[in-house]
Design an enzyme around this catalytic site. Structure first.
Site, PDB file in Angstrom:
ATOM      1  N   GLU A 142       4.850   0.873 -23.461  1.00  0.00           N
ATOM      2  CA  GLU A 142       5.666  -0.326 -23.280  1.00  0.00           C
ATOM      3  C   GLU A 142       5.596  -0.891 -21.859  1.00  0.00           C
ATOM      4  O   GLU A 142       5.563  -2.113 -21.669  1.00  0.00           O
ATOM      5  CB  GLU A 142       7.118  -0.018 -23.650  1.00  0.00           C
ATOM      6  N   HIS A 190      -6.025   9.235  -2.028  1.00  0.00           N
ATOM      7  CA  HIS A 190      -5.378   8.468  -0.958  1.00  0.00           C
ATOM      8  C   HIS A 190      -4.134   7.735  -1.454  1.00  0.00           C
ATOM      9  O   HIS A 190      -3.046   7.967  -0.947  1.00  0.00           O
ATOM     10  CB  HIS A 190      -6.410   7.476  -0.384  1.00  0.00           C
ATOM     11  N   HIS A 228       0.857  -1.189   0.000  1.00  0.00           N
ATOM     12  CA  HIS A 228       0.000   0.000   0.000  1.00  0.00           C
ATOM     13  C   HIS A 228       0.890   1.236   0.000  1.00  0.00           C
ATOM     14  O   HIS A 228       1.754   1.375   0.861  1.00  0.00           O
ATOM     15  CB  HIS A 228      -0.915   0.008   1.224  1.00  0.00           C
TER      16      HIS A 228
END
Length: 241
Positions: free
Chosen positions: A146, A202, A117
């Site tokens: 790519e 966030h 996270h």
């Protein structure tokens, strides 16, 4: 023997000279991510599953300073809720368990070996751009770049190709991290092949079959998000017509 005594006496779970041991990998990953600006101000986190154990970085700790003895260990499987039902087998009593824990568990329930996270600024920016251009129901999409080749098509489906369109779902932020869990799981159901979910204003959750895959997928996505922001400045479409 009491549960607390058990938690205190399981230090052997985070003691290893093996650099590939989860208790050593998590601090190394967090230092790396701090250098990218992904986990500043104690934000973000990482978790690794090994056999029937889940290793998790603590909450509220400067991520670049984490040490192996700071790591929490959960028995797996374990309940997501309530927090008191989670089966910790090592719990540093001076630290707080990660608020990301139920979200990490959601990724492990899908077969992940590692979940990351971050509070990447590029991830946050693309969620705002998608909201402005597509509304709250839009997802991040990009093609003909790519670096898309660094993202899997889905479990057992190989990697994406240059001409494929990568789609990353976006969920709304909540006041408390744990309250994101149901929205994250809904996004996982709606996009069963995804290995990441963006959280508006966030950051992002990224998972992979193992640590190396989760890390490289996180790097590839952040590259694509930064590129997307720069493309937007130049008026270039993210998906080639």
């Amino acid at each position: 023997m009491s549960a607390i005594k058990d938690e205190r006496n399981n230090d052997h779970l985070v003691q290893s000279h093996d650099p590939e041991h989860p208790a050593n990998l998590i601090p190394a990953l967090c230092r790396n991510f701090y250098g990218h600006g992904w986990v500043t101000g104690t934000g973000g986190g990482a978790s690794i599953k090994r056999d029937n154990h889940i290793f998790i970085a603590p909450s509220g700790v400067q991520k670049e300073l984490i040490q192996p003895h700071n790591i929490f260990v959960l028995q797996y499987p374990t309940p997501k809720y309530p927090p008191s039902a989670r089966q910790y087998i090592r719990k540093p009593l001076e630290l707080k368990p990660s608020a990301c824990t139920p979200l990490f568990l959601a990724a492990f329930d899908r077969g992940a070996g590692c979940c990351i996270h971050t509070h990447s600024q590029w991830a946050v920016l693309v969620t705002l751009l998608v909201e402005r251009e597509k509304g709250l129901e839009g997802c991040f999409e990009i093609s003909n770049i790519e670096q898309i080749k660094g993202i899997p098509k889905g479990k057992g489906k190989g990697m994406m190709g240059f001409f494929d369109t990568l789609k990353i779902p976006i969920i709304e932020n909540t006041a408390f991290e744990e309250d994101l869990t149901s929205s994250l799981e809904e996004a996982m159901e709606k996009y069963p092949d995804t290995y990441a979910v963006l959280v508006r204003r966030h950051g992002i959750y990224v998972w992979g079959d193992d640590v190396a895959k989760a890390k490289t997928q996180c790097e590839s996505l952040d590259y694509l998000f930064q590129l997307a922001v720069e493309m937007h400045k130049l008026g270039l479409p993210w998906v080639k017509p």
